[in-house]
Design a protein around this motif. Sequence first.
Motif, PDB file in Angstrom:
ATOM      1  N   LEU A 235       0.811  -1.210   0.000  1.00 37.10           N
ATOM      2  CA  LEU A 235       0.000   0.000   0.000  1.00 37.10           C
ATOM      3  C   LEU A 235       0.849   1.266   0.000  1.00 37.10           C
ATOM      4  N   PHE A 236       2.056   1.171   0.564  1.00 36.33           N
ATOM      5  CA  PHE A 236       2.942   2.327   0.661  1.00 36.33           C
ATOM      6  C   PHE A 236       4.306   1.975   0.080  1.00 36.33           C
ATOM      7  N   ALA A 237       5.090   3.010  -0.220  1.00 36.05           N
ATOM      8  CA  ALA A 237       6.389   2.794  -0.852  1.00 36.05           C
ATOM      9  C   ALA A 237       7.291   1.897  -0.010  1.00 36.05           C
ATOM     10  N   HIS A 238       7.233   2.043   1.318  1.00 33.74           N
ATOM     11  CA  HIS A 238       8.123   1.236   2.154  1.00 33.74           C
ATOM     12  C   HIS A 238       7.724  -0.237   2.166  1.00 33.74           C
ATOM     13  N   ASP A 239       6.495  -0.555   1.721  1.00 34.36           N
ATOM     14  CA  ASP A 239       6.080  -1.956   1.646  1.00 34.36           C
ATOM     15  C   ASP A 239       6.805  -2.706   0.533  1.00 34.36           C
ATOM     16  N   VAL A 240       7.239  -1.980  -0.493  1.00 38.07           N
ATOM     17  CA  VAL A 240       7.827  -2.618  -1.670  1.00 38.07           C
ATOM     18  C   VAL A 240       9.088  -3.390  -1.303  1.00 38.07           C
ATOM     19  N   ALA A 241      10.035  -2.716  -0.647  1.00 36.42           N
ATOM     20  CA  ALA A 241      11.292  -3.371  -0.276  1.00 36.42           C
ATOM     21  C   ALA A 241      11.048  -4.522   0.692  1.00 36.42           C
ATOM     22  N   GLU A 256      -4.453  -2.159  -5.173  1.00 35.09           N
ATOM     23  CA  GLU A 256      -5.141  -1.154  -4.371  1.00 35.09           C
ATOM     24  C   GLU A 256      -4.246   0.038  -4.062  1.00 35.09           C
ATOM     25  N   GLY A 257      -2.992  -0.223  -3.721  1.00 40.53           N
ATOM     26  CA  GLY A 257      -2.087   0.877  -3.404  1.00 40.53           C
ATOM     27  C   GLY A 257      -1.920   1.833  -4.565  1.00 40.53           C
ATOM     28  N   ILE A 258      -1.739   1.295  -5.766  1.00 41.03           N
ATOM     29  CA  ILE A 258      -1.522   2.130  -6.950  1.00 41.03           C
ATOM     30  C   ILE A 258      -2.816   2.785  -7.404  1.00 41.03           C
ATOM     31  N   LEU A 259      -3.950   2.196  -7.044  1.00 45.07           N
ATOM     32  CA  LEU A 259      -5.237   2.753  -7.431  1.00 45.07           C
ATOM     33  C   LEU A 259      -5.507   4.060  -6.693  1.00 45.07           C
ATOM     34  N   TYR A 260      -5.110   4.124  -5.427  1.00 50.48           N
ATOM     35  CA  TYR A 260      -5.312   5.335  -4.636  1.00 50.48           C
ATOM     36  C   TYR A 260      -4.129   6.291  -4.731  1.00 50.48           C
TER      37      TYR A 260
END
Length: 492
Positions: A235-241, A256-260
């Motif tokens: 949902l947030f950038a820090h979730d990616v890593a 969902e993250g990219i949708l919002y």
Amino acid sequence: MDSIPSPQVEKRRKLGGYEFYREVLGSPKYIVAPMVDQSELAYRRLTRRYGAQLVYTPMINAKMFMDAQHKGYRDVNFDIPSGEEGAHASSSTESDRPLVIQFCANSPTHLLAAAKVVEAHCDAIDINLGCPQEIAKRGHYGAFLMDEWELVFEMINTLHKNLSVPVTAKFRVFPSIEKTVEYAQMLERAGAQILTCHGRMKEQRGVNSGLASLAHIRAVKEAVSVPVFANGNVLFAHDVARVLTETGADGVMSAEGILYNPALFRGLASGSGSSSSASEPTSTSTPTPASLTSEENPTHDGYQNLMHTNPSHADLALEYLEIVRSLKTRTNVGAVKGHLFKLMRPALGKEPQWDLRERLGRIRVNPKKMDEGLDEYVKICEEMKIRMEVSRRPNAHRFRSHTTARPRHKRSSDRPRRAPALASTTILQTVAATWGRWKEGEEEKGGVVEVGDVEAVTPEKRPIESDVGDSEVMKKARIEVDSVPASVAVAA
């Protein structure tokens, strides 16, 4: 005299697995999921401007795509004549590559026929094996094929043997890690060259979605020899890593993250907002993302970081509308309104912006007069930007996060979601109207329904409750909604 043989056109070798992942796709790590009615061309362009390295189309029904009785379905879902969908970068258009086109089907024949139509306009064809919605159950596709391994194998293998581009598959997990791994290995044997593993079971959807199992995804990654994309919990950038580290996956897919927040991946690739590993150079005509030029206070590092990955939602909405206006390819009017509700959701839910929310909900756009409708949307977004301008600047006390693009917080499934009442109608009337429209086939089913200007999470037979309003009727308005449809896109 011997006849002169005709020149032979060299057929390009079809790459697969990691060779395809590296040489054709450019080793993407930041991927936009296929989203029903929401990963259309305009939104794909927006996400690419902010760091998305690979994007999927919305799910397309293969049978309807080839059915002459569904006139217009093909152009609405993938408009080949306009020449923009699946296009390479040029002096006159932004790139829509690398691109994966996703189909749902339960017939190898229908699937192959549809894939043949679009194979020259994409880099791969993906098969939807993960949609958990009731519409997929009725249509017998998506996650409801998980127990029909022979059929799934045949569909993948048919495309693998007959297409000039690779076939990939997106699927959900079984409760057992062992069975999930066995299923993934079967997909690989059938010919899938990339596997996207959504770490939720098909029963996990809507407000009952819960967390995705990263352990399942890691097990799949360790058991197959083709690239694996991890889907879920981003949902947030820090979730990616975190997801990349915990799963070992080759890329992270967000829905969902990219949708919002279409800028979710911004700056993650080599510290820039665009892909550094794209398979082709970006056109010099590609516009600079709007919020890159927004005012930012250099003395507030936390504010700068937030505005980088979660920029002004009003700016993003205006940029999206400008893309829609610039395209020859027609954008579905429902998709436009849906995106605006989601992008500006943090502010639309606040009482000072309820008037904008209601105005947005009341707009009706004639597809034949799209520019007029877009003008109305632009007015609302510009007014939102003015209202947010003061709040979006940092101050000594607090930063108001409702000015930035960010995902909604899901409520737990053990208590009802309270939704603000409409100023002009009752919740009862609005839900009844929405239900009627859905019965006529105008809306999809799922976990969230945007009722006019109210967003309410509604699982099956879940009450919607509102205790905000001017009249006694609006207070404690409580109704039972059985399988309410959704306008929020569900990752396919």
